[in-house]
Scaffold this motif. Structure first.
Motif, PDB file in Angstrom:
ATOM      1  N   MET A   1       0.828  -1.235   0.058  1.00  0.00           N
ATOM      2  CA  MET A   1      -0.087  -0.059  -0.112  1.00  0.00           C
ATOM      3  C   MET A   1       1.085   1.252   0.008  1.00  0.00           C
ATOM      4  SD  MET A   1      -2.985   1.110   2.698  1.00  0.00           S
ATOM      5  CE  MET A   1      -4.047  -0.557   2.484  1.00  0.00           C
ATOM      6  N   ASN A   2       0.645   2.109  -1.013  1.00  0.00           N
ATOM      7  CA  ASN A   2       1.405   3.439  -1.101  1.00  0.00           C
ATOM      8  C   ASN A   2       1.222   4.497   0.141  1.00  0.00           C
ATOM      9  OD1 ASN A   2      -0.749   4.868  -1.904  1.00  0.00           O
ATOM     10  ND2 ASN A   2      -0.211   4.431  -3.938  1.00  0.00           N
ATOM     11  N   GLU A   3       1.792   5.389   0.429  1.00  0.00           N
ATOM     12  CA  GLU A   3       1.677   6.430   1.399  1.00  0.00           C
ATOM     13  C   GLU A   3       0.296   6.883   1.363  1.00  0.00           C
ATOM     14  OE1 GLU A   3       3.457  10.766   1.409  1.00  0.00           O
ATOM     15  OE2 GLU A   3       5.019   9.442   2.415  1.00  0.00           O
ATOM     16  N   ARG A   4      -0.274   7.332   0.130  1.00  0.00           N
ATOM     17  CA  ARG A   4      -1.553   7.959   0.045  1.00  0.00           C
ATOM     18  C   ARG A   4      -2.510   7.066   0.373  1.00  0.00           C
ATOM     19  NH1 ARG A   4      -3.743  13.108  -1.081  1.00  0.00           N
ATOM     20  NH2 ARG A   4      -1.653  13.607  -0.108  1.00  0.00           N
ATOM     21  N   ALA A   5      -2.313   5.842   0.080  1.00  0.00           N
ATOM     22  CA  ALA A   5      -3.600   4.835   0.174  1.00  0.00           C
ATOM     23  C   ALA A   5      -3.627   4.470   1.910  1.00  0.00           C
ATOM     24  CB  ALA A   5      -3.421   3.563  -0.525  1.00  0.00           C
ATOM     25  N   THR A   6      -2.310   4.573   2.441  1.00  0.00           N
ATOM     26  CA  THR A   6      -2.149   4.203   3.973  1.00  0.00           C
ATOM     27  C   THR A   6      -2.724   5.260   4.623  1.00  0.00           C
ATOM     28  OG1 THR A   6      -0.161   3.055   3.680  1.00  0.00           O
ATOM     29  CG2 THR A   6      -0.614   3.976   5.626  1.00  0.00           C
ATOM     30  N   LEU A   7      -2.640   6.737   4.359  1.00  0.00           N
ATOM     31  CA  LEU A   7      -3.174   7.859   4.804  1.00  0.00           C
ATOM     32  C   LEU A   7      -4.677   7.574   4.723  1.00  0.00           C
ATOM     33  CD1 LEU A   7      -0.965  10.855   3.839  1.00  0.00           C
ATOM     34  CD2 LEU A   7      -1.592   9.946   6.120  1.00  0.00           C
ATOM     35  N   HIS A   8      -5.153   7.403   3.608  1.00  0.00           N
ATOM     36  CA  HIS A   8      -6.646   7.483   3.362  1.00  0.00           C
ATOM     37  C   HIS A   8      -7.323   6.324   4.175  1.00  0.00           C
ATOM     38  CE1 HIS A   8      -7.775  10.242   0.289  1.00  0.00           C
ATOM     39  NE2 HIS A   8      -6.793  10.151  -0.284  1.00  0.00           N
ATOM     40  N   SER A   9      -6.911   5.032   4.381  1.00  0.00           N
ATOM     41  CA  SER A   9      -7.374   3.929   5.223  1.00  0.00           C
ATOM     42  C   SER A   9      -7.209   4.442   6.679  1.00  0.00           C
ATOM     43  CB  SER A   9      -6.356   2.723   5.154  1.00  0.00           C
ATOM     44  OG  SER A   9      -5.209   2.800   5.386  1.00  0.00           O
ATOM     45  N   LEU A  10      -6.288   5.006   6.966  1.00  0.00           N
ATOM     46  CA  LEU A  10      -6.240   5.345   8.552  1.00  0.00           C
ATOM     47  C   LEU A  10      -7.335   6.531   8.762  1.00  0.00           C
ATOM     48  CD1 LEU A  10      -2.119   5.689   8.826  1.00  0.00           C
ATOM     49  CD2 LEU A  10      -3.533   4.123  10.192  1.00  0.00           C
ATOM     50  N   VAL A  11      -7.387   7.599   8.035  1.00  0.00           N
ATOM     51  CA  VAL A  11      -8.456   8.716   8.235  1.00  0.00           C
ATOM     52  C   VAL A  11      -9.704   7.889   8.212  1.00  0.00           C
ATOM     53  CG1 VAL A  11      -9.410  10.651   7.086  1.00  0.00           C
ATOM     54  CG2 VAL A  11      -7.016  10.458   7.263  1.00  0.00           C
ATOM     55  N   PHE A 131       0.194  10.487  12.515  1.00  0.00           N
ATOM     56  CA  PHE A 131      -0.262  11.783  12.986  1.00  0.00           C
ATOM     57  C   PHE A 131      -0.854  12.448  11.946  1.00  0.00           C
ATOM     58  CE2 PHE A 131       3.841  11.441  16.096  1.00  0.00           C
ATOM     59  CZ  PHE A 131       3.239  10.873  17.011  1.00  0.00           C
ATOM     60  N   ARG A 132      -0.305  12.327  10.710  1.00  0.00           N
ATOM     61  CA  ARG A 132      -1.110  13.280   9.556  1.00  0.00           C
ATOM     62  C   ARG A 132      -2.472  12.798   9.611  1.00  0.00           C
ATOM     63  NH1 ARG A 132       2.760  12.470   4.670  1.00  0.00           N
ATOM     64  NH2 ARG A 132       1.100  13.637   3.424  1.00  0.00           N
ATOM     65  N   ALA A 133      -2.714  11.456   9.630  1.00  0.00           N
ATOM     66  CA  ALA A 133      -4.160  10.778   9.639  1.00  0.00           C
ATOM     67  C   ALA A 133      -4.936  11.498  10.785  1.00  0.00           C
ATOM     68  CB  ALA A 133      -4.194   9.669   9.496  1.00  0.00           C
ATOM     69  N   LEU A 134      -4.265  11.712  11.950  1.00  0.00           N
ATOM     70  CA  LEU A 134      -4.855  12.319  13.065  1.00  0.00           C
ATOM     71  C   LEU A 134      -5.461  13.677  12.804  1.00  0.00           C
ATOM     72  CD1 LEU A 134      -2.683  11.073  16.079  1.00  0.00           C
ATOM     73  CD2 LEU A 134      -4.855   9.952  15.529  1.00  0.00           C
ATOM     74  N   TYR A 135      -4.643  14.587  12.408  1.00  0.00           N
ATOM     75  CA  TYR A 135      -4.836  16.021  12.190  1.00  0.00           C
ATOM     76  C   TYR A 135      -5.972  16.167  11.136  1.00  0.00           C
ATOM     77  CZ  TYR A 135      -1.388  17.134  15.526  1.00  0.00           C
ATOM     78  OH  TYR A 135      -0.518  17.069  16.500  1.00  0.00           O
ATOM     79  N   ARG A 136      -5.802  15.358  10.026  1.00  0.00           N
ATOM     80  CA  ARG A 136      -6.814  15.413   8.856  1.00  0.00           C
ATOM     81  C   ARG A 136      -8.232  14.832   9.582  1.00  0.00           C
ATOM     82  NH1 ARG A 136      -8.724  17.183   3.961  1.00  0.00           N
ATOM     83  NH2 ARG A 136     -10.190  15.302   3.032  1.00  0.00           N
TER      84      ARG A 136
END
Length: 203
Positions: A1-11, A131-136
């Motif tokens: 899973m790439n970075e953006r996909a991981t971020l989306h899944s965490l958000v 952390f980026r997912a948390l703030y988003r």
């Protein structure tokens, strides 16, 4: 899973309160997510700085949704000075820039992150993405958030507790966070299961 996909899944997991997915995210990396609490009360932990900032933020709300960014004052936050972090949201909330990085936080982390991005924390590793997912997610939910996590055993700091308190601009958009990061005890080298990390590796 790439970075953006991981971020989306965490958000998505944060917005849906899927704590099981978040817990697994940490466990798969040898870490532990101890607590994640939306809209925490001052009694969420035993850190006086965090309790103070929750009260301070609640008072600034004064019956409104969120406090405005210009309502905070360093003179009003003396009990937490040194532990305060201010983060400006960028890239539509997918990243943030450290406007202020408290001296005590910088001492523990080993670097002053003022002017740098959340995505630069520890080279953009797993906790930087988290952390980026948390703030988003907190920007979208318009809620305060408390987290407590334990890094992998090779990391020098045993744990981190964090409070994230959203602030809004004149149009009501979440554009900044008032935060506090509190480090747990240092772990002696013999207590770590891998080669010791540099002192600044605290994620």
């Amino acid at each position: 899973m790439n970075e953006r996909a991981t971020l989306h899944s965490l958000v998505d997991a944060l917005l849906a309160d899927r704590h099981d997915l978040l817990t697994n995210y940490f466990a798969e990396r040898g870490a532990r997510l101890e607590a994640l609490v939306w809209s925490p009360e001052r009694t969420v932990c035993d850190c006086p700085q965090i309790a103070f900032l929750i009260d301070y933020w609640q008072n600034l709300r004064n019956g409104t949704d969120l406090p405005p960014v210009d309502s905070i004052s360093p003179f009003g936050m003396k009990p937490a000075l040194g532990h305060i972090v201010l983060i400006d949201m960028v890239d539509d909330g997918w990243d943030g820039v450290f406007r202020l990085y408290g001296t005590r936080v910088a001492e523990t982390y080993g670097a002053d992150m003022t002017g740098r991005r959340i995505s630069e924390i520890d080279g953009g590793n797993y906790v930087s993405l988290f952390f980026r997912a948390l703030y988003r997610a907190a920007s979208l939910r318009r809620e305060s958030l408390y987290t407590h996590h334990f890094p992998p055993p090779h990391v020098a700091v045993e744990s981190w507790q964090r409070i994230m308190l959203p602030l809004c601009d004149a149009e009501g958009r979440v554009t900044r966070f008032l935060c506090s990061n509190i480090a747990g005890p240092w772990r002696p080298p013999h207590a770590r299961t891998k080669l010791p990390s540099p002192a600044f590796t605290t994620a």
